[in-house]
Design an enzyme around this catalytic site. Structure first.
Site, PDB file in Angstrom:
ATOM      1  N   GLU A 290       2.177   9.990   2.118  1.00 39.87           N
ATOM      2  CA  GLU A 290       2.329   8.566   2.446  1.00 39.87           C
ATOM      3  C   GLU A 290       3.730   8.245   2.948  1.00 39.87           C
ATOM      4  OE1 GLU A 290      -0.458   7.261  -1.341  1.00 39.87           O
ATOM      5  OE2 GLU A 290       1.722   7.243  -1.496  1.00 39.87           O
ATOM      6  N   PRO A 291       4.174   8.833   4.027  1.00 40.58           N
ATOM      7  CA  PRO A 291       5.502   8.474   4.524  1.00 40.58           C
ATOM      8  C   PRO A 291       5.496   7.082   5.157  1.00 40.58           C
ATOM      9  CG  PRO A 291       4.429   9.959   6.066  1.00 40.58           C
ATOM     10  CD  PRO A 291       3.492   9.811   4.893  1.00 40.58           C
ATOM     11  N   GLY A 292       6.551   6.351   4.952  1.00 39.54           N
ATOM     12  CA  GLY A 292       6.693   5.044   5.593  1.00 39.54           C
ATOM     13  C   GLY A 292       7.948   5.042   6.448  1.00 39.54           C
ATOM     14  N   TYR A 339      20.602  -2.394  -2.184  1.00 39.81           N
ATOM     15  CA  TYR A 339      20.709  -0.934  -2.398  1.00 39.81           C
ATOM     16  C   TYR A 339      22.026  -0.359  -1.900  1.00 39.81           C
ATOM     17  CZ  TYR A 339      15.656  -1.881  -1.999  1.00 39.81           C
ATOM     18  OH  TYR A 339      14.404  -2.416  -2.101  1.00 39.81           O
ATOM     19  N   CYS A 366      24.725 -18.529   2.677  1.00 38.92           N
ATOM     20  CA  CYS A 366      25.746 -19.167   1.851  1.00 38.92           C
ATOM     21  C   CYS A 366      26.132 -18.288   0.685  1.00 38.92           C
ATOM     22  CB  CYS A 366      25.257 -20.524   1.388  1.00 38.92           C
ATOM     23  SG  CYS A 366      25.085 -21.611   2.788  1.00 38.92           S
ATOM     24  N   GLU A 367      26.504 -17.102   0.963  1.00 39.43           N
ATOM     25  CA  GLU A 367      27.108 -16.190  -0.003  1.00 39.43           C
ATOM     26  C   GLU A 367      27.671 -15.030   0.796  1.00 39.43           C
ATOM     27  OE1 GLU A 367      24.233 -13.591  -2.283  1.00 39.43           O
ATOM     28  OE2 GLU A 367      22.998 -15.357  -1.928  1.00 39.43           O
ATOM     29  N   TYR A 394      11.376  -1.568   5.870  1.00 38.28           N
ATOM     30  CA  TYR A 394      11.847  -2.402   4.756  1.00 38.28           C
ATOM     31  C   TYR A 394      12.850  -3.479   5.181  1.00 38.28           C
ATOM     32  CZ  TYR A 394       9.660   1.454   2.277  1.00 38.28           C
ATOM     33  OH  TYR A 394       8.751   2.396   1.852  1.00 38.28           O
TER      34      TYR A 394
HETATM   35  N1  LLP Z   1       4.011   5.865  -1.534  1.00 35.78           N
HETATM   36  C1  LLP Z   1       4.371   5.154  -2.607  1.00 35.78           C
HETATM   37  C2  LLP Z   1       3.507   5.146  -3.767  1.00 35.78           C
HETATM   38  C3  LLP Z   1       5.568   4.437  -2.599  1.00 35.78           C
HETATM   39  O1  LLP Z   1       5.920   3.753  -3.679  1.00 35.78           O
HETATM   40  C4  LLP Z   1       6.382   4.440  -1.445  1.00 35.78           C
HETATM   41  C5  LLP Z   1       7.618   3.679  -1.397  1.00 35.78           C
HETATM   42  C6  LLP Z   1       5.950   5.179  -0.334  1.00 35.78           C
HETATM   43  C7  LLP Z   1       4.766   5.883  -0.418  1.00 35.78           C
HETATM   44  C8  LLP Z   1       6.725   5.237   0.955  1.00 35.78           C
HETATM   45  O2  LLP Z   1       8.008   5.702   0.796  1.00 35.78           O
HETATM   46  P1  LLP Z   1       8.927   6.021   2.076  1.00 35.78           P
HETATM   47  O3  LLP Z   1       8.309   7.197   2.808  1.00 35.78           O
HETATM   48  O4  LLP Z   1       8.946   4.828   2.935  1.00 35.78           O
HETATM   49  O5  LLP Z   1      10.225   6.348   1.492  1.00 35.78           O
HETATM   50  N2  LLP Z   1      12.511  -1.211  -0.393  1.00 35.78           N
HETATM   51  C9  LLP Z   1      13.152   0.078  -0.520  1.00 35.78           C
HETATM   52  C10 LLP Z   1      12.161   1.219  -0.488  1.00 35.78           C
HETATM   53  C11 LLP Z   1      11.140   1.159  -1.579  1.00 35.78           C
HETATM   54  C12 LLP Z   1      10.130   2.248  -1.470  1.00 35.78           C
HETATM   55  C13 LLP Z   1       9.060   2.047  -2.462  1.00 35.78           C
HETATM   56  N3  LLP Z   1       7.993   2.950  -2.366  1.00 35.78           N
HETATM   57  C14 LLP Z   1      14.192   0.232   0.579  1.00 35.78           C
HETATM   58  O6  LLP Z   1      14.366  -0.691   1.346  1.00 35.78           O
HETATM   59  O7  LLP Z   1      14.843   1.254   0.658  1.00 35.78           O
END
Ligand code: LLP
Length: 450
Positions: A290-292, A339, A366-367, A394
């Site tokens: 599950e890459p995002g 982060y 405003c910060e 994100y």
């Molecule tokens: N699968 C699950 C169950 C997850 O919790 C996540 C991310 C992914 C896949 C995808 O992860 P990726 O390949 O995108 O790293 N908001 C944070 C990132 C939180 C990620 C949460 N889970 C940021 O902006 O860095």
């Protein structure tokens, strides 16, 4: 200079993305503007898949919609033949409305509501990743009521601390996610799930963390997951059909970031996986991922217009700091504040000029919403267009209306064309859900009667 994907400097000396002049995009669509480079996004999906296909053909990849999801993105993901990971009713609804095939959806969440479970079951979502024992019971009831068999994965916690920001670690033992392998909860979860008549346990799932710049944590997770597969066979006589190892591969936000390439990543992960499966003499499961961020992060650029510029005396080290304010900030990109995320930037209309001025990029909230500290850019002036690369993942997904800022538009660029895929919010959009109770409409307070 960090030029990613289709980005280049054109004959005018401007930044170009997907064949579109960034300065022209800013003029046409306004700023702040999210720009999504379709070719880069699609190429990443293809390259990632190819890297795994050639090493481990039994694999399936879901794009993690939490990184960036809107209906157009869901269409691109569908066209690329990817599965889609959703983590809420809202993400699922977006996918369904975009005509994304429900059987290719993987549904996540550590506290899914009854409404969400009903929605997922009714629409025939392909996999539900069950996080906990309460959910197991709820889902069994929902599936029974619907008279359906539902395919599930059990989310387990491998107990690994990856080297990434603590807010985006998820696979360590002390976490809200999943069932712990070490204390036996995960085994108990699978045992109970196997006894439930309306659930088909397809396998197990884990996700160790995000923005991982080496493969070490993921390799350890794979090893622990295969050990757990071995335990499941020994203790429950259960053979895992599908092993989901989540996402997490990092991207380049700044030049010094050097994440493994997709090829390197696949080589290491598949290497460890097959080695461990052989060692345990286990049949090869389908590998799910599950890459995002790794797919969409570098495909995004945010464009801002530069406004006020200030020189401020500082003492440590003695000198001056130049604050360059832009017309967005933490509402379109909360990541630096959440982060300590780092970014780079360039002046899109001066992309061919030397980046010789060190400045601090500030937002307009405003910060103290600093977007980037000490970045070298071309000499900035009010009205210049500032481009911040690697904002595909994100950023829009985590945007807010803080200070009642309307969210920016998003345009999809490809081969010199730009199309709006998310409209800019209007001031009236901000009021769309506001209601004034009748009694507040008079000039004076209406006294309550005793
Ligand atoms: N699968 C699950 C169950 C997850 O919790 C996540 C991310 C992914 C896949 C995808 O992860 P990726 O390949 O995108 O790293 N908001 C944070 C990132 C939180 C990620 C949460 N889970 C940021 O902006 O860095």
């Amino acid at each position: 200079m960090l030029l990613l994907g289709t980005q280049r400097i054109n004959e005018q000396g401007h930044l170009e993305i997907g064949g579109c002049d960034a300065v022209e995009l800013a003029r046409q669509f306004g700023t702040p503007l999210y720009v999504l480079d379709e070719a880069t996004f699609r190429q990443n999906m293809r390259d990632y898949r190819r890297a795994f296909d050639k090493r481990y053909p039994r694999n399936e990849i879901a794009y993690a919609g939490k990184a960036l999801l809107c209906m157009a993105v869901a269409r691109i993901v569908a066209q690329e033949g990817y599965d889609l990971d959703v983590a809420s009713a809202g993400e699922l609804y977006t996918a369904l409305k975009a005509g994304f095939p429900p059987e290719k959806v993987v549904f996540h969440g550590n506290n899914k509501s009854l409404f969400e479970l009903h929605m997922a079951v009714q629409h025939g979502v392909g996999r539900i990743v069950v996080d906990n024992l309460l959910e197991l019971e709820m889902l069994e009831r929902v599936a029974a009521e619907a008279g359906k068999q539902v395919s599930i994965l059990i989310r387990v916690t491998p107990g690994i601390d990856p080297h990434t920001h603590r807010f985006i670690r998820t696979g360590q033992a002390d976490t809200k996610f999943g069932l712990n392998i070490r204390n036996g909860y995960a085994l108990e979860g699978v045992r109970r799930a196997l006894a439930l008549p309306h659930l088909r346990v397809k396998g197990i799932h884990c996700h160790v963390g995000s923005q991982l710049l080496d493969t070490e944590a993921q390799e350890r997770a794979v090893k622990i997951m295969v050990d757990f597969m071995h335990t499941l066979r020994k203790q429950l006589n259960y053979i895992v059909e599908e092993l989901n190892i989540g996402g997490g591969l990092g991207i380049r936000y700044i030049e010094s970031h050097q994440p493994p390439t997709f090829e390197e990543y696949a080589e290491r992960i598949v290497g460890v996986l097959t080695q461990q499966l052989e060692r345990r003499n286990l049949p090869y499961p389908t590998l799910l991922q599950e890459p995002g961020r790794a797919l969409v992060g570098e495909a995004g650029v945010t464009l801002y217009t530069i406004g006020a510029i200030k020189q401020v005396p500082i003492h440590q080290p003695p000198g001056t700091r130049t604050y360059v304010a832009v017309d967005g900030g933490m509402s379109d990109n909360p990541r630096p504040q959440l982060y300590d995320a780092v970014y780079t930037a360039l002046v899109a209309n001066k992309a061919n000029q030397p980046a010789d001025t060190v400045v601090t990029i500030a937002g307009k909230h405003c910060e103290t919403d600093i977007l980037i500290r000490n970045v070298a850019i071309a000499q900035p002036e009010p009205g210049d267009i500032l481009a911040v690369p690697s904002t595909g993942a994100y950023n829009y997904a985590m945007s807010s209306n803080y200070n009642r800022f309307p969210r920016p538009a998003m345009v999809l660029v490809n081969a010199g064309h730009a199309e709006v895929i998310v409209e800019r919010e209007t001031l009236d959009d901000l009021l769309a859900h506001d209601r004034i109770p009748e009694r507040l409409r008079s000039e004076q307070p209406v006294m309550e009667r005793a």
